[in-house]
Design an enzyme around this catalytic site. Structure first.
Site, PDB file in Angstrom:
ATOM      1  CG  HIS A  21      34.514  85.396  66.695  1.00  0.00           C
ATOM      2  ND1 HIS A  21      33.358  86.554  67.213  1.00  0.00           N
ATOM      3  CD2 HIS A  21      33.721  85.887  65.207  1.00  0.00           C
ATOM      4  CE1 HIS A  21      32.623  87.050  66.437  1.00  0.00           C
ATOM      5  NE2 HIS A  21      32.922  86.967  65.165  1.00  0.00           N
ATOM      6  CB  THR A  22      38.384  80.956  69.163  1.00  0.00           C
ATOM      7  OG1 THR A  22      38.844  81.479  70.438  1.00  0.00           O
ATOM      8  CG2 THR A  22      38.673  82.044  67.855  1.00  0.00           C
TER       9      THR A  22
END
Lengths: 123, 200
Positions: free
Chosen positions: A9-10
């Site tokens: 997600h990052t």
């Protein structure tokens, strides 16, 4: 040749993990997809497709963090001709084990044998 | 009845209602998710709307294919592949048909539901968007009608459920007492369909 894809997600998470893996595995193909197209927290189908296309390996082991990373990975795999396995292993430890083995020139059977006991995600 | 023009009106209405409700949807997602459902959906429907305007689809099937690809590439959360797969399946079901009867609309929605279940490896009772889609599709198939009150009722029924799928599942018992954001946005999708296709 065996390779690795990291989906999270990052961007920071996959960049950091790749740095860690390259330290133990040397020059193996590791491609990453982190964050959305806009650089926000989330996952991007397109970034995952690019990570698959850019990875020169014939057999790719995929590691992901949460929910949408897996769903997008599933879709991208369905649309790709490459052999990709979602390992369902712990994100950091699993990727570390597989990277070490690929770096050491282990075959796919050996990788499987070492992966099986550390698969933790049941979806 | 659903044809290309009605489908475009439906997608237009859905885009507007997501915009109006995006803060509410993200707020619902706060206690049991990562608080971005409304903003993710807004990014997706805006991309879909732009794609529909810049390259107007020639067929009914193409309308939903365009929407599917926009949602898959732009939402950025689990809703992207889930809604995306639903719209892709609906587009495949439609094929060369240009006008769908009520019965065919029901079958189309059922194909969409099946896509969500397969993609999410999920079923009813897990506090997800499926808890709106499945009862709504079943009600429509059995009665030939749907209305907003029934949709709201199914959305509310997710409130006392304990989540066993998705991000909310990590909270276990603490997910009880919160209405599911995915079921809520799906409710908006169904309510705008009821209005535009005249299903009530």
């Amino acid at each position: 040749m065996n390779g690795i894809i990291l989906v999270s997600h990052t961007r920071g998470m996959v960049e950091g993990l790749r740095a860690l893996l390259l330290e133990v595995a040397g020059d193996i193909p590791i491609t990453i997809a982190g964050g959305t197209d806009e650089g926000d927290v989330g996952t991007s189908f397109e970034k995952i497709q690019n990570a698959i296309n850019e990875n020169p390996a014939d057999m790719i082991y995929a590691f992901h963090d949460l929910g949408s990373a897996k769903l997008n990975l599933d879709m991208a795999i369905e649309m790709s001709d490459k052999t990709i396995e979602i390992t369902n292993a712990a994100f950091v430890e699993g990727a570390y084990v597989v990277a070490s083995l690929i770096g050491a020139g282990a075959d796919q059977d050996t990788i499987k044998k070492n992966l099986d006991p550390i698969r933790i995600k049941n979806t | 009845m659903l044809d290309r023009q009605t489908a475009l009106s439906w997608m237009d209405a859905f885009t507007n209602t997501i915009e109006e409700n995006k803060t509410h949807l993200s707020k619902l997602d706060n206690p049991i998710g990562d608080g971005d459902h409304g903003h993710n959906m807004s990014r997706g429907v805006k991309a879909a709307s732009e794609a529909l305007n810049s390259t107007p689809p020639n067929t009914l099937s193409e309308v939903f294919k365009t929407v599917a690809m926009s949602l898959i590439s732009k939402v950025g959360g689990a809703a992207g592949p889930l809604y995306g797969t639903a719209f892709l399946n609906m587009s495949k079901y439609i094929g060369d048909n240009e006008t769908l009867s009520k019965e065919q609309i029901a079958s189309m929605l059922e194909e969409g539901l099946n896509g969500i279940k397969t993609r999410g490896k999920a079923t009813t009772g897990e506090k997800t968007m499926i808890d709106l889609w499945e009862p709504a599709v079943n009600h429509f198939k059995e009665n030939g009608t749907l209305d907003a009150r029934i949709i709201d009722d199914y959305v509310e029924k997710t409130n006392p459920m304990k989540a066993t799928k998705g991000r909310a599942a990590y909270l276990g018992e603490r997910s009880i007492g919160h209405t599911d954001p995915g079921a809520t946005s799906s409710g908006l999708l169904f309510k705008t369909l009821i209005d535009t296709a005249g299903l009530s």
